[in-house]
Design an enzyme around this catalytic site. Structure first.
Site, PDB file in Angstrom:
ATOM      1  NE  ARG A 105      -3.502 -43.335 -80.001  1.00 18.42           N
ATOM      2  CZ  ARG A 105      -2.219 -43.265 -79.016  1.00 18.42           C
ATOM      3  NH1 ARG A 105      -1.470 -42.380 -79.208  1.00 18.42           N
ATOM      4  NH2 ARG A 105      -2.316 -44.088 -77.724  1.00 18.42           N
ATOM      5  CB  THR A 385       4.202 -36.665 -76.458  1.00 15.25           C
ATOM      6  OG1 THR A 385       3.740 -38.057 -76.391  1.00 15.25           O
ATOM      7  CG2 THR A 385       2.835 -36.280 -76.916  1.00 15.25           C
ATOM      8  CG  ASP A 427      -0.490 -45.163 -75.674  1.00 13.90           C
ATOM      9  OD1 ASP A 427       0.147 -45.432 -74.550  1.00 13.90           O
ATOM     10  OD2 ASP A 427      -0.327 -44.433 -76.189  1.00 13.90           O
ATOM     11  CB  SER A 456      -4.109 -41.355 -77.188  1.00 16.81           C
ATOM     12  OG  SER A 456      -3.503 -40.139 -77.041  1.00 16.81           O
TER      13      SER A 456
HETATM   14  O1  DON Z   1      -1.125 -41.218 -76.665  1.00 18.66           O
HETATM   15  C1  DON Z   1      -0.879 -41.283 -75.460  1.00 18.66           C
HETATM   16  O2  DON Z   1      -1.437 -41.149 -74.370  1.00 18.66           O
HETATM   17  C2  DON Z   1       0.868 -41.464 -75.185  1.00 18.66           C
HETATM   18  N1  DON Z   1       1.198 -42.377 -76.489  1.00 18.66           N
HETATM   19  C3  DON Z   1       1.701 -40.354 -75.027  1.00 18.66           C
HETATM   20  C4  DON Z   1       3.116 -40.506 -74.672  1.00 18.66           C
HETATM   21  C5  DON Z   1       3.587 -39.246 -74.079  1.00 18.66           C
HETATM   22  O3  DON Z   1       3.131 -38.267 -73.860  1.00 18.66           O
HETATM   23  C6  DON Z   1       5.081 -39.570 -73.838  1.00 18.66           C
HETATM   24  N2  DON Z   1       5.527 -38.625 -72.692  1.00 18.66           N
HETATM   25  N3  DON Z   1       6.140 -37.988 -72.395  1.00 18.66           N
END
Ligand code: DON
Length: 580
Positions: A105, A385, A427, A456
């Protein structure tokens, strides 16, 4: 494809629209007898499958898949982002039987303290441009995985991604719909066309991109060649590092060469828990995924104890799972953060007595009052993502989820090397009390601090059967809906014996406690129970605030079947598996 709907789910009719351009996938695809990769783009799945055919293991395939996703899904993930990987070796000739969790991360640069975004005096600072960017972890994570757990060399695993970047790939529906919606933002803010010029021209084709257009990223090919040749140093201490620091500084951010040089991944153990006779290998904090899944499934089982774990109706399935999710997301908001910086009371949260106590408030007839938390605008349907799954010929498995956060991340490109930098700092609890881009309100435990990783929802998951064999590899993209949809597709397989395609086609729902809304995909609004009453009406009568949401999450799934590995990409994103 006409199917009888099992009690608790609904399967899409042929060609039913999940979202623009998405249709249900065929449930009749034959399984792969030996090994398979399920990723968000066919070129990425094939990149991994190429490694498997060469005799590489699941980790080699995962690394090749991820680099290829960096090229073909540049708005979702890639070398400007970070991720999590869960690996399970199954009686492997080199590694024996062993599970590993890799945390790559992004971290907050040294200049980012708890008040950074409060003081920034710009509500978009944590999502847009240089200040939003965390130190990328993807390259470090993938090369660490390859060096410690793979068998092939860097040149080999990077070759398919370099080819795709250099020669180009055709934009598909998902690419074009994402690019067009981002281009619309650029039209609203014409200054973006200069500020993020490479994104506008190379990725969005100046707003003119069409399905079938060739996207070539020769600059990213150059970055990947440098990484293949010089390894981690090329990215964290060489020409790419120089270009990253230059881009971030020019856009008002404060990442330095020292931040990049100091980046370290974390190797740890998966968070494990049982659900009936199955054992889950999930991601521990700073992912909230493992803890939330363990809590949700623990509570769900208790909520249905009176009916021996089987819901009596579709409405009861949704209600029992939603009540569990609300507890899990409330605890997520309060207790979770980066365990390198704050105490995360995992044992207390998952302790049998706490789950019993929480489950004792379950009312089969009603949801509870939302308390002080009112409804907010629904979180965006974002295309950031990417999750991918691999199983090799030994039965070793990799589940990995990677992201640059929102579509095209911070939108800040590194033009010399053809990729976008993440906006993962959103986040964190960037502005205390203010929900982030996914509507999540979080606690002080998740405040930014130098070197800290933001909480996350990414939930790469491997499920083992009672004999310790891999039976499911799963995960998703979609912010907090990742947790819910990963649980739902796994329950589809474990409780309904669905094929991978059926599990993927099934309509989803999502609740994240705040806002107090039960989001449901469109087909749910036509499902009736045995008495002819609409399920959504039953849920509303229980006090749920049901809201239609066109599309929830984008998953990938591999399932063990009698004839091999049954795999499916998500029709919501166009993923297609490859293997042999
Ligand atoms: O780590 C996380 O939870 C977010 N940064 C994930 C972002 C994400 O899944 C974007 N989506 N469609």
């Amino acid at each position: 494809m006409t199917r009888i709907r099992p009690l608790w789910r609904t399967v899409l009719a042929p060609a039913a629209a999940l979202c623009t351009g998405c249709a249900a996938i065929s449930p009749d695809a034959p399984p792969f007898p030996h090994a398979v990769v399920a990723a968000d783009h066919i070129i990425a799945s094939r990149a991994g499958a190429e490694m498997l055919r060469k005799g590489g293991n699941a980790v080699d395939a995962a690394v090749a898949t991820s680099f290829a996703l960096s090229v073909t899904r540049p708005y979702s993930c890639g070398i400007g982002g970070g991720g999590f990987m869960v690996i399970h070796f199954n009686d492997d000739p080199v590694h024996g039987t062993r599970s590993i969790a890799l945390n790559y991360r992004e971290t907050a640069p040294a200049a980012i303290g708890p008040d950074y975004f409060v003081n920034a005096d710009d509500p978009s600072a944590s999502t847009l441009g240089g200040r939003a960017v965390g130190v990328p972890g993807n390259v470090a994570g993938l090369l660490y995985a390859l060096e410690h757990f793979g068998t092939l060399d860097r040149q080999t695993v990077l070759a398919p991604a370099i080819r795709a970047a250099a020669y180009g790939f055709e934009a598909d529906e998902n690419y074009v719909s994402t690019a067009r919606s981002v281009a619309a933002r650029f039209d609203e803010h014409p200054e973006f066309k200069r500020r993020f010029a490479y994104v506008w021209t190379a990725f969005l084709h100046s707003g003119e991109i069409r399905v079938g257009d060739l996207v070539r990223l020769p600059e990213q090919a150059a970055a990947l060649r440098l990484i293949a040749e010089h390894g981690r140093e090329a990215f964290y201490d060489g020409a790419i590092a120089d270009a990253i620091v230059r881009a971030v500084h020019a856009d008002g951010g404060s990442m330095t060469h020292d931040d990049l040089r100091a980046y370290r991944i974390r190797q740890t153990q998966p968070l494990t828990f049982r659900f009936a006779s199955w054992r889950f290998l999930a991601m521990p904090p700073p992912s909230s995924g493992g803890v939330a899944m363990a809590q949700t499934l623990g509570l769900f089982t208790r909520h249905l104890a009176a009916t021996r774990g089987r819901p009596s109706s579709s409405a009861m399935f949704v209600h029992a799972l939603t009540e569990a999710l609300k507890h899990a997301f409330a605890d997520r908001a309060e207790w979770l953060g980066d365990p390198d910086f704050v105490d995360v009371p995992i044992h207390q949260l998952l302790d049998r007595a706490s789950l019993d106590a929480m489950a004792s408030s379950f009312d089969p007839a009603r949801t509870h009052e939302p308390g002080a938390y009112g409804s907010r605008a629904p979180p965006p349907d974002d295309r950031g993502t990417s999750h991918y799954c691999v199983v090799d010929a030994h039965g070793n498995a990799v589940a990995a989820t990677e992201t640059i956060n929102l579509s095209f991340g911070s939108r800040l490109p590194v033009p010399e090397f053809g990729f976008c930098l993440n906006n993962q700092l959103d986040d964190f609890t960037a502005l205390p009390g203010v929900p982030n881009a996914f509507g999540l309100t979080q606690s002080d435990r998740n405040l930014p601090a130098p070197g800290k990783r933001p909480l996350s929802s990414m939930s790469p998951t491997i499920v083992l059967d009672a004999d310790g064999r891999v039976v499911i590899v799963a995960g998703a993209a979609g912010g907090p809906t990742i947790i819910t949809s990963t649980i739902e597709i796994i329950l589809e397989v474990l409780l309904s014996d669905s094929t991978a395609a059926e599990a993927m086609n099934a309509s989803r729902f999502h609740h994240q406690w705040a806002p107090d809304v039960l989001y449901m995909e469109p087909e749910w609004f036509d499902v009736r129970d045995a008495n002819g009453v609409l399920v959504v009406d039953r849920l509303s009568a229980m006090g749920h605030r049901v809201q239609r949401r066109d599309s929830i999450a984008a998953a990938n799934l591999i399932r063990r079947s009698a004839r091999g590995w049954d795999a499916a990409g998500d029709p919501r994103k166009g993923g297609v598996p490859a293997g042999y």
